[in-house]
Structure formats: C-alpha cells, structure tokens
Design a protein around this motif. Structure first.
Motif, PDB file in Angstrom:
ATOM      1  N   SER A   1       0.839  -1.200   0.000  1.00  0.00           N
ATOM      2  CA  SER A   1       0.000   0.000   0.000  1.00  0.00           C
ATOM      3  C   SER A   1       0.865   1.237   0.000  1.00  0.00           C
ATOM      4  O   SER A   1       2.072   1.163   0.206  1.00  0.00           O
ATOM      5  N   GLY A   2       0.236   2.349  -0.253  1.00  0.00           N
ATOM      6  CA  GLY A   2       0.956   3.620  -0.238  1.00  0.00           C
ATOM      7  C   GLY A   2       0.010   4.682   0.260  1.00  0.00           C
ATOM      8  O   GLY A   2      -0.309   4.748   1.434  1.00  0.00           O
ATOM      9  N   CYS A   3      -0.513   5.465  -0.665  1.00  0.00           N
ATOM     10  CA  CYS A   3      -1.349   6.607  -0.296  1.00  0.00           C
ATOM     11  C   CYS A   3      -2.703   6.201   0.261  1.00  0.00           C
ATOM     12  O   CYS A   3      -3.340   6.946   0.956  1.00  0.00           O
ATOM     13  N   ARG A   4      -3.159   5.020  -0.054  1.00  0.00           N
ATOM     14  CA  ARG A   4      -4.476   4.521   0.363  1.00  0.00           C
ATOM     15  C   ARG A   4      -5.621   5.386  -0.159  1.00  0.00           C
ATOM     16  O   ARG A   4      -6.691   5.431   0.431  1.00  0.00           O
TER      17      ARG A   4
ATOM     18  N   GLY B   1      -5.846   5.946  -3.870  1.00  0.00           N
ATOM     19  CA  GLY B   1      -5.991   5.790  -5.308  1.00  0.00           C
ATOM     20  C   GLY B   1      -5.072   6.617  -6.174  1.00  0.00           C
ATOM     21  O   GLY B   1      -5.325   6.752  -7.361  1.00  0.00           O
ATOM     22  N   ILE B   2      -4.002   7.174  -5.621  1.00  0.00           N
ATOM     23  CA  ILE B   2      -3.153   7.974  -6.492  1.00  0.00           C
ATOM     24  C   ILE B   2      -1.760   7.413  -6.754  1.00  0.00           C
ATOM     25  O   ILE B   2      -1.174   7.711  -7.774  1.00  0.00           O
ATOM     26  N   CYS B   3      -1.246   6.594  -5.843  1.00  0.00           N
ATOM     27  CA  CYS B   3       0.161   6.229  -5.998  1.00  0.00           C
ATOM     28  C   CYS B   3       0.354   4.896  -6.726  1.00  0.00           C
ATOM     29  O   CYS B   3       1.445   4.567  -7.138  1.00  0.00           O
ATOM     30  N   PHE B   4      -0.669   4.131  -6.846  1.00  0.00           N
ATOM     31  CA  PHE B   4      -0.597   2.814  -7.467  1.00  0.00           C
ATOM     32  C   PHE B   4       0.383   1.890  -6.738  1.00  0.00           C
ATOM     33  O   PHE B   4       0.931   0.977  -7.318  1.00  0.00           O
ATOM     34  N   GLY B   5       0.579   2.192  -5.480  1.00  0.00           N
ATOM     35  CA  GLY B   5       1.448   1.342  -4.677  1.00  0.00           C
ATOM     36  C   GLY B   5       0.739   0.075  -4.234  1.00  0.00           C
ATOM     37  O   GLY B   5       1.335  -0.787  -3.610  1.00  0.00           O
ATOM     38  N   CYS B   6      -0.537  -0.045  -4.539  1.00  0.00           N
ATOM     39  CA  CYS B   6      -1.309  -1.167  -4.008  1.00  0.00           C
ATOM     40  C   CYS B   6      -1.817  -2.087  -5.114  1.00  0.00           C
ATOM     41  O   CYS B   6      -2.605  -2.980  -4.841  1.00  0.00           O
TER      42      CYS B   6
ATOM     43  N   GLN C   1      -6.464  -1.386  -8.047  1.00  0.00           N
ATOM     44  CA  GLN C   1      -5.953  -0.665  -6.884  1.00  0.00           C
ATOM     45  C   GLN C   1      -6.799  -1.101  -5.700  1.00  0.00           C
ATOM     46  O   GLN C   1      -7.970  -0.719  -5.604  1.00  0.00           O
TER      47      GLN C   1
ATOM     48  N   CYS D   1      -6.877  -0.222  -2.733  1.00  0.00           N
ATOM     49  CA  CYS D   1      -7.268   0.790  -1.746  1.00  0.00           C
ATOM     50  C   CYS D   1      -8.552   1.507  -2.133  1.00  0.00           C
ATOM     51  O   CYS D   1      -9.158   2.162  -1.295  1.00  0.00           O
TER      52      CYS D   1
HETATM   53  S1  FES Z   1      -2.373   2.851  -2.052  1.00  0.00           S
HETATM   54 FE1  FES Z   1      -1.947   4.482  -3.438  1.00  0.00          FE
HETATM   55  S2  FES Z   1      -3.162   3.886  -5.104  1.00  0.00           S
HETATM   56 FE2  FES Z   1      -3.721   2.439  -3.648  1.00  0.00          FE
END
Ligand code: FES
Lengths: 372, 351
Positions: B300-303, B305-310, B337, B339
């Motif tokens: 996860s990242g930003c939680r 919907g912007i970082c695409f870390g998830c 995503q 999140c």
């Molecule tokens: S946690 Fe950043 S897009 Fe889902």
C-alpha cells in the motif's frame, strides 16, 4: 535425522492440541498489538538513523584514532541494528499492521547487498516454510555445507570450515548469491534465463550502490581521512557480517536441533508444522541488549513459530512457549551465545569428515506418528 | 553550471550517501514539517465544542497549499498504532494569521478515528495530511442571498464558509437533537446578535426531523437563495428532490460525507489466493482493508488511489471502484488498486 525422534512420545491428538495452544498465544499478541509497539519500532528506527549519521560524521575525522574507534564502533552497531532488529523484522511484515507505508515489508530496503525483494522470497517463503527439511530448506548449510549426518559426505566437505569462515566474513554477499541461487543458475542455459538476468541485474545495482557509498563516497568526503574511513567502513561491514552470521548459525545449527526428511512433511498438519518449527530451531539466552542486537533472533524458536509477530513481543511469548515445551516434554534448545556458536562450529567441523560408523536406519517421523 | 543544476548534483550525491534510504528519511527525523517533505501536520490544540465534538488545531507542513472555504482535508491518524485515514471539513477561515488550520470532529458511535480525535488526541502529535480538496465551495461572485441548510456535523464545512466571507443576507437552518448538541452554538448566536446571520435551530429530539416542506414557512424566499446543504443523506436527498421539483436545482449545492453506495452485486466472498485466505467483504470496504484485517500481506501507499502502490492482480470475479462506481472484471493482466476497490461479488485477489 537424529537417531531417536524426540517427538515420538506425542500422539497425533496431542500435536494438534499443541497447535491450538500456540494459535492462542499468537491471537493474544495480535489482539494486544498497539500504540506501544508502534512507538517502539519508530524509536528504534530513529535511533538507528541518528547513530549512523553521527558515526559517519565522526568518521570524517577518522585519521585521529579515537575518532576511528568511536565511529567504527557506532557504524558497526548501526549496521547491525539496520539488518537485525529493523530490516529482518520489517521484511517479515511484522510491522505491516501499522499501515505506515514507510515501515512496511513491501517498501523497505535495507543496508545490505541483497535486494529486499529477493531476500523475502528465499528467506520468508522458502526457509520459513520448509524449515530444516533437507533438500528443501537451503538455509541448511546454504548449499555449501553438510550440516547433518544424513547428508552424503563428499571430499569437498573437508573444506567446509574454511568456506564457513569466508562466508561469515562476507556474509551479505553470501546471502545475495544465495538469494540468487547462484550455484544452480550458473549453468549456461540458466544464465540466459531473462528472469534470472533481471534478478542478477538488481543485485548488481544494489552492490554498486552499497560499495559506492561505503568504499568511495564516504571515504572521499573524509578528505585526508580517506584511507582510515575506508578501513572503518570495511571493518563495520566485517563486524556486522560476522555478527549476523553467528546469530543465524545459532538459530538452526547447534546440537539438539532436528532436521527432517522431505517425505516427513507431506500432508503436514498445522500442529505438525508448529512442532517442526519447535524442534528445528534454537535460542540464545542472554541480556536484553543481546536480544536487541540479535534482532530478537535469539528467540529463534518463537520467531519460527510466529514469524510475523512484532519482534519486541518475542520475549513475553517465549515464557509461554517454553512452558509448552515443558508440558509436552520437548527439549527447548537454548544457551548463551558463546556456547551456541561453539556448538554450531563444532558441528561444521565434525561433519566436514565422513560419518564415524554406518548409521542405523531409523523410522521417520511420519511412520512413527501412524504407529502412535 | 546553473545553481539548480548544482543543487540537483549535490542532491544526487546526498542520495548516494544515504542509500538505500533517501535523504528525506533522515531529514524527517528533525524536521517533519519542512518544505519538500511528505505533507504532515502537527496537532497543536484540541478544543471541546460539545459533549462529543472537538476542534483540532493543526499546524500544517510547509507544503500546504491552502484551502478554499467549504473544502475538506484527508488526514492520516495513528490510532492504537494503526494508521487510519479520514476526511474532515476545514472549519478555519482561509486567512488565519498564524497559518494554522482547524477541523471540527464529531465522535460517531464506534468511529475509531473520530473518537480518538475528540477524546484522546494530544497536542504535539504528528498526523499525515493531504492537500485540501472538494468542490463544496462558494462561487467567485458573491450571491445576494444565501441559505445554509445543515444538520449535525454537516455544519462544519459551512462554518468554514461563515467564518471566511460575510454576506449581506444569510439565513441558516440547522438541525441537531438538542440545543447542547449544536456545534459552534455560541459563535452562531454571536453572529445573530451582531445581525450578521439569521438562524433557525431545529431540535429534532423535540421538534422531530425537519420536513423539507417546512422550509416555505421557515425561509419563505428559499428558492431565491443560493443554497449550500450538508448533512445526512436523508436530508440531502429530500432537499435535492425539493429543489428539483421547484425547478431551481442549480441553486442547490450539496456535500455528502459518505458517497452513496451502489446496491447491486455489493460485496461478496474474497479469496486471497496466494495466501489461501477467504473472507466475506461488504461492498463499501476497500479490499486493502479487508486483506489487512485478514492478515494478508498487502502492499500500500497513499491509500487513496493515487500512488498505485497497491496494485494487485484480480484473478477472478469483479470489483467496484469506490470513487466512480465503475466495475472491473477479472481478465488476464487486470490489475486493481485495492485501496479504492471493493468486492462486487465474489472475487479472487492474488495476494
Ligand atoms: S495505495 Fe496508493 S493507489 Fe492504492
């Protein structure tokens, strides 16, 4: 496989009951994880970073011997903290429950030449699933040593005390090669495999960055202290490598630790899996400082039972786990660091020679369970 | 070499020194609110408003871009060690001299974050911030007549507006169970005393829920007013219907704290196939939370919907994007995503 199966006295029901009791211990910790634990890891991370910064700062003047000593000691400790209490444990996902993307197994990168991603696969997935299963768990001797009587002796094993010593000095490189499965990938055909090449590239990149930092930039920044800083960072890496190698040897190699045959884990139940972790690991006893510096891997047994519980909780878990060992009349292998290190090394030496007498075939665990 | 080029060289060098970490990881230790850091804020004070509401004074980091009255901010707060994100309306005027901003939070039953903020948050605590967001704001051109229609904590974005800009003719209709539940009551009454506001309080415990038809009697000229309404979905639904019926829907601006959730195919059994876990999920909880609660390792990242870390492969089934309602169905190579996606029927997430 040791001559006598130390779990032979347990019935199948007892083993499942043991599993349930261990699950209960785990659930209790999970339910009580909270603010204090989060504050703990944050404090450790912040202390590690400050120590590293200050030590590197002091080393800029390492031409003066007291500065060299102080800086080298500080950097060694900082590197050990980074690898042990922080890196190893964060990469196990022990702190993922905090949902802090900066302290998360998917984002963490450690001060080590093996990239986190690769280490997580070989360590978390392979080693922790197949703990001490000969032929499946490559941590058993890292593919370069014979660590059990059951493994076939080859003349090459004569050199294993030397390999092991070299491995200890350059342990992080050993791990990187191991994570890459270098031995088995060096054949011509495998070398060309794009997936392997990508991973090898990632390791190369990581090595380059680490080497540049420790052996080029930091010494260069030190100006007239170039050479002494170079020696200092080399020493710190050496200390960290030998330390972590020793701690890790204590986890599965000392006398009393069991290894298992491949077929003994077929259709293993949760209880049996737990039991294998209990019999396949060994602890180190000592002070709180020692537990901290080993990244709480001194509680190796507890760590193997619950690899994703926060490391700061292993000490309290250990009391309950040990009580279960007593209840089920199992041997809890533990001892002070020097004793365990010595025991592990003795085994390395002993097994570098062929077995003394032909081994009597003993029934494996599965058969005994069925019999019981 | 230009000074920017020099600076970026120096920064590169610094990155080499701190590898595998970043210089910011070290700078964060001493100066978490500095320019260039991830946006954070520090709680400086907590002022109780009512029995279950409090105003939190926050000093935002240097990267804070400022807000427009009526907007909200998402904050990440560590509750029992777990970082949770929620959105709250900003209640401070935009020109506050000391650069601080405030949010006003009402503790909702079982609300982990709201109860924490109202009852346990301590000055000095660092929180995570996003830039302010939302289009529930006043227009550039001042409308001649304004109506604020609010209920409960729906008053918070409107308070931000009231404190920010004065209008010549402002009426407010506010609903709360009892007089002591009216957040900002003293301040509102001061405005009334200064003739800056006409206020009607509806106390629902004694008066019953506001019947939107009563507006004719409470604010006879409501249809001529530019209206901002914020409160529970029931009130907003009724208002939208009422304004549309009278053909003045363009004068009504509403803000919903929780987006209404689609009904069909909501939730389902989620399988995390790599881990072998299966859990029931509702149609409103992000799969990221569902997975984490089930003990699955979720990136996860930003939680938000912007970082695409998830992003994670969706192997089977369908998920709904919680922001747009859009349905994504499993196909080879489809990544979601987690999140901002919820189960839209049974699905299989490769984790
Ligand atoms: S946690 Fe950043 S897009 Fe889902």
């Amino acid at each position: 496989m040791t001559a006598i199966d130390p779990t032979a006295h347990l019935t199948a029901e007892q083993i499942e009951e043991l599993g349930r009791e261990l699950d209960a211990i785990r659930d209790e910790v999970i339910a009580s994880r909270g603010e204090k634990d989060a504050a703990y890891i944050r404090k450790v991370i912040s202390a590690q970073r400050k120590l590293e910064l200050v030590s590197r700062g002091v080393l800029l003047f390492s031409i003066f011997p007291p500065a060299w000593l102080l800086g080298t000691a500080g950097l060694s400790v900082a590197k050990i903290m980074d690898n042990m209490e922080i890196g190893h444990n964060v990469l196990h996902g022990q702190w993922d429950w905090m949902r802090d993307p900066k302290i998360h197994s998917t984002t963490w990168e450690w001060d080590h030449v093996s990239p986190s991603e690769q280490w997580k696969h070989s360590h978390n997935e392979l080693h922790h699933t197949y703990t001490n299963v000969i032929g499946k768990d490559n941590d058993l001797g890292y593919g370069i040593m014979r660590v059990d009587e059951d493994q076939k002796w080859q003349p090459l094993h004569l050199g294993q005390p030397l390999w092991n010593f070299i491995n200890a000095c350059f342990f992080e490189y050993g791990i990187a090669a191991y994570d890459l499965e270098l031995g088995k990938n060096l054949h011509k055909r495998r070398r060309k495999n794009p997936e392997f090449r990508a991973r090898a590239k990632a390791v190369g990149r990581k090595i380059r960055k680490q080497v540049l930092k420790d052996y080029v930039i930091h010494p260069l920044l030190s100006g007239p202290s170039f050479l002494t800083t170079l020696a200092a960072t080399f020493t710190a890496n050496l200390v960290r490598n030998i330390w972590s190698h020793s701690v890790i040897m204590c986890g599965h190699f000392p006398e009393g630790v069991q290894v298992f045959e491949r077929r003994s884990i077929k259709g293993e139940t949760r209880g049996q899996w737990y039991l294998r972790q209990m019999m396949g690991s060994a602890n180190i006893s000592g002070s709180r400082a020692l537990h901290f510096m080993t990244g709480n891997l001194s509680h190796q047994i507890e760590h193997h039972l619950f690899p994703d519980l926060p490391s700061n909780r292993y000490a309290e878990v250990a009391v309950k786990v040990r009580a279960l060992f007593e209840k089920y009349e199992l041997e809890y292998v533990t001892g002070p660091l020097p004793k365990q290190v010595f025991s592990a090394w003795r085994k390395v030496f002993r097994l570098s020679l062929p077995n003394k007498k032909p081994k009597v075939k003993t029934p494996d665990r599965e058969q005994e369970l069925v019999a019981a | 070499m230009t000074s920017t080029a020099l600076r970026s060289r120096a920064w590169k060098l610094l990155e080499m020194v701190t590898t595998p970490l970043l210089p910011s990881d070290y700078l964060d230790l001493v100066s978490p609110l500095r320019a260039g850091a991830d946006l954070r804020g520090r709680i400086e004070a907590v002022h109780p408003e009512t029995g279950d509401a409090a105003t939190i004074v926050i000093r935002p980091g240097r990267g804070w871009r400022g807000h427009t009255a009526g907007q909200y901010v998402r904050i990440g707060v560590d509750v029992d060690g777990v970082r949770l994100w929620r959105a709250y309306s900003l209640t401070s005027p935009t020109n506050r001299q000391d650069g601080r901003v405030t949010i006003t939070v009402k503790a909702i039953p079982d609300g982990k974050v709201s109860n924490h903020l109202v009852r346990r948050a301590k000055p000095g605590t660092l929180i995570q911030l996003d830039q302010p967001n939302g289009d529930f704001v006043l227009p550039q051109a001042k409308p001649a007549k304004v109506l604020y229609l609010t209920a409960g904590s729906g008053i918070t974005p409107v308070m931000g507006m009231l404190r920010d800009i004065e209008f010549d003719d402002v009426v407010m209709v506010h609903c709360a169970p009892q007089p002591q539940d009216v957040i900002f009551r003293n301040e509102l009454h001061d405005l009334v005393a200064d003739k800056k506001l006409r206020l009607t309080e509806v106390h629902t415990d004694t008066d019953g829920m506001l019947d939107i038809a009563r507006l004719n009697e409470l604010v006879p000229d409501w249809a001529e007013r530019e209206t901002w309404a914020c409160g529970p979905a029931g009130l907003l639904d009724a208002a939208e219907e009422h304004w549309t019926e009278h053909g003045v829907q363009e004068r009504l601006h509403t803000e919903r704290f929780r987006p209404s959730i689609a009904v069909a195919g909501d939730g389902g059994e989620v399988t995390f196939s790599a881990t072998g876990k299966t859990v029931d999920a509702d149609g409103a909880t992000p799969l990221l939370d569902i997975g984490e609660e089930a003990g699955v390792l979720m990136p996860s990242g930003c939680r938000m919907g912007i970082c695409f870390g998830c992003v994670t492969p969706l192997k089977a089934g369908a998920v709904r994007d919680l922001r747009t309602g859009e349905i994504t169905e499993a196909e080879p190579g489809v990544l979601i995503q987690t999140c901002v996606s919820a189960a839209a029927g049974p699905c299989d997430i490769e984790r």
